[in-house]
Design an enzyme around this catalytic site. Sequence first.
Site, PDB file in Angstrom:
ATOM      1  N   GLN A   1       6.424  -3.888 -64.358  1.00  0.00           N
ATOM      2  CA  GLN A   1       6.399  -3.966 -65.866  1.00  0.00           C
ATOM      3  C   GLN A   1       6.776  -5.440 -66.031  1.00  0.00           C
ATOM      4  O   GLN A   1       7.194  -6.230 -65.288  1.00  0.00           O
ATOM      5  CB  GLN A   1       7.428  -3.213 -66.481  1.00  0.00           C
ATOM      6  CG  GLN A   1       7.106  -1.546 -66.243  1.00  0.00           C
ATOM      7  CD  GLN A   1       8.250  -0.627 -66.917  1.00  0.00           C
ATOM      8  OE1 GLN A   1       8.545  -0.797 -68.017  1.00  0.00           O
ATOM      9  NE2 GLN A   1       8.421   0.400 -66.147  1.00  0.00           N
TER      10      GLN A   1
ATOM     11  N   GLU B   1      10.892   1.392 -68.346  1.00  0.00           N
ATOM     12  CA  GLU B   1      12.619   0.881 -68.242  1.00  0.00           C
ATOM     13  C   GLU B   1      12.721   0.511 -69.644  1.00  0.00           C
ATOM     14  O   GLU B   1      12.069  -0.091 -70.482  1.00  0.00           O
ATOM     15  CB  GLU B   1      12.627  -0.300 -67.328  1.00  0.00           C
ATOM     16  CG  GLU B   1      12.357  -0.140 -66.064  1.00  0.00           C
ATOM     17  CD  GLU B   1      12.632  -1.112 -65.066  1.00  0.00           C
ATOM     18  OE1 GLU B   1      13.752  -1.929 -65.133  1.00  0.00           O
ATOM     19  OE2 GLU B   1      11.623  -1.243 -64.198  1.00  0.00           O
TER      20      GLU B   1
ATOM     21  N   ASP C   1      16.797   5.067 -59.551  1.00  0.00           N
ATOM     22  CA  ASP C   1      15.890   4.196 -59.248  1.00  0.00           C
ATOM     23  C   ASP C   1      16.619   3.129 -58.358  1.00  0.00           C
ATOM     24  O   ASP C   1      16.660   1.928 -58.555  1.00  0.00           O
ATOM     25  CB  ASP C   1      15.105   3.660 -60.229  1.00  0.00           C
ATOM     26  CG  ASP C   1      13.982   2.281 -59.798  1.00  0.00           C
ATOM     27  OD1 ASP C   1      13.455   2.766 -58.688  1.00  0.00           O
ATOM     28  OD2 ASP C   1      13.667   1.586 -60.386  1.00  0.00           O
TER      29      ASP C   1
ATOM     30  N   GLU D   1      21.775  -5.900 -53.012  1.00  0.00           N
ATOM     31  CA  GLU D   1      21.741  -7.127 -52.354  1.00  0.00           C
ATOM     32  C   GLU D   1      23.155  -7.600 -52.133  1.00  0.00           C
ATOM     33  O   GLU D   1      24.141  -6.978 -52.807  1.00  0.00           O
ATOM     34  CB  GLU D   1      21.036  -8.113 -53.318  1.00  0.00           C
ATOM     35  CG  GLU D   1      19.554  -8.177 -53.531  1.00  0.00           C
ATOM     36  CD  GLU D   1      18.924  -9.226 -54.303  1.00  0.00           C
ATOM     37  OE1 GLU D   1      19.229 -10.289 -54.356  1.00  0.00           O
ATOM     38  OE2 GLU D   1      17.823  -9.091 -54.820  1.00  0.00           O
TER      39      GLU D   1
END
Length: 521
Positions: free
Chosen positions: A212, A249, A401, A406
Amino acid sequence: MIDLLPKLERHGNSGCSCSHTPSEEPQSWGKQGWPNKHTLRILQDFSNEPSSNVSSHSLERIPATGDKTQALKRLEHPGQQLRGDRKRQFMQDAAVTKNLPVKGSRLSALYEHPLYRRALPTLTDEDTLFNHLTVISPVSLFSSSRTGEGTMEEFSPTGELTADSYPNWLRFHIGINRYELYSRHNPVIDALLKDLITQRITSVAMKSGGTQLKLIMTFQNYGQALFKPMKQTREQETPPDFFYFSDFERHNAEIAAFHLDKILDFRRVPPVAGRLVNMTKEIRDVTRDKKLWRTFFISPANNVCFYGECSYYCSTEHALCGKPDQIEGSLAAFLPDLALAKRKTWRNPWRRSYHKRKKAEWEVDPDYCEEVKQTPPYDSGTRLLDIMDMTIFDFLMGNMDRHHYETFEKFGNETFIIHLDNGRGFGKHSHDEMSILVPLTQCCRVRKSTHLRLQLLAKEEYKLSMLMAESLVRDRLSPILIQPHLDAMDRRLRHVSVSCSFAALLPYFILFKLIFDDTPD
């Protein structure tokens, strides 16, 4: 010992399915006219992985709010601000604000609680992401290469410059350390949130990757943020037959996730604020991205629209339209650029299959956690406990999701994990996705401090939904969540607390240690 248990609802299948003894840590434990070029890639970036997009609602033209009191007044008098269908929205928000404390602030009281005032270990050079000099050098190089495009006098590095004169985004970067993205009472964060909604936008470009549309916005003070535009209203729930990876989203989910993360005292989500953007003056007229500029058009309803380029939802059928040219969106402050602070991307061990028929290994193997605990970096350090924190965070939002996470490379495996890309949270308030809690129920491990804070947030005086309502009302786009989503968080918190308690009950003395042991997390 029974009196020590949290007085919470017990549900039959919400307990821990494992049979081994939990502990604090695993036993062995890691313009059409084109503006001059104006980015800050050498200084900032949002992620080295393709990220996602947005969705939500439209507040049209609302005067900027100065503080919580003004925001509350705006919500208490909806008829004076908007009319027609907007009145209904603010009536809903008034229902939210009625839960706020009559005297004092629940949020301030929460942050004064001893559980939210625990000091960090003494920071060394190895525990800070970088010192002032490592940041200043690229800034100096960047400012010297610019001509005739504003001024850098207040930011230009000189021998007399102090950290207090840096722009807020740079001060945010300097404050990152091994244990947190920002400290609990850092005034720079509020100042940075204000910058996100008030700084003049000087450049806009599309971010590559993802299904998106996302935009990189650069501000007058050279800060940058990731803009996710509104696509769905706050009242729209995700259809029950949608797969988790095919839903739009929500920009309001990104905003709410930042506030939830802070209330949970994780502080692992970069600062996010909502902003009402003029699509003509603040996107089309300042973008140098010709591919983006060419997708602007006027709809039959005489609204300004654009759709950009991305993998799936970038077409005239999925165009983003203003009213007539105003659009909501979330702005997430960039993390330091990878050239300055490298980040490592990790695959989430409990990642979903992202397939319509196949299941992931953790969905079919009840002993999957035993395998994870024997695999680096989960066999040492606190990484597995960080995964449990992220699991609780995602469950409270209903976010399925979470495929990657990280960390900053400098800190190795002994550091927190960054909670990026939360746009698929808060999609369903009428459903609790229990599969999100599988890591917790399979591993039966949870941080002592996390467990204690969850117990605190289950108490009436620190009720999670009320804390979230008080925190979110300060955002420019308030209301961010409708009341059913706030109520859902209280309901889900009971599920999490029960799961954590069952994990702590094998055997009884583990609960005693969990509550009274003074050893660090």
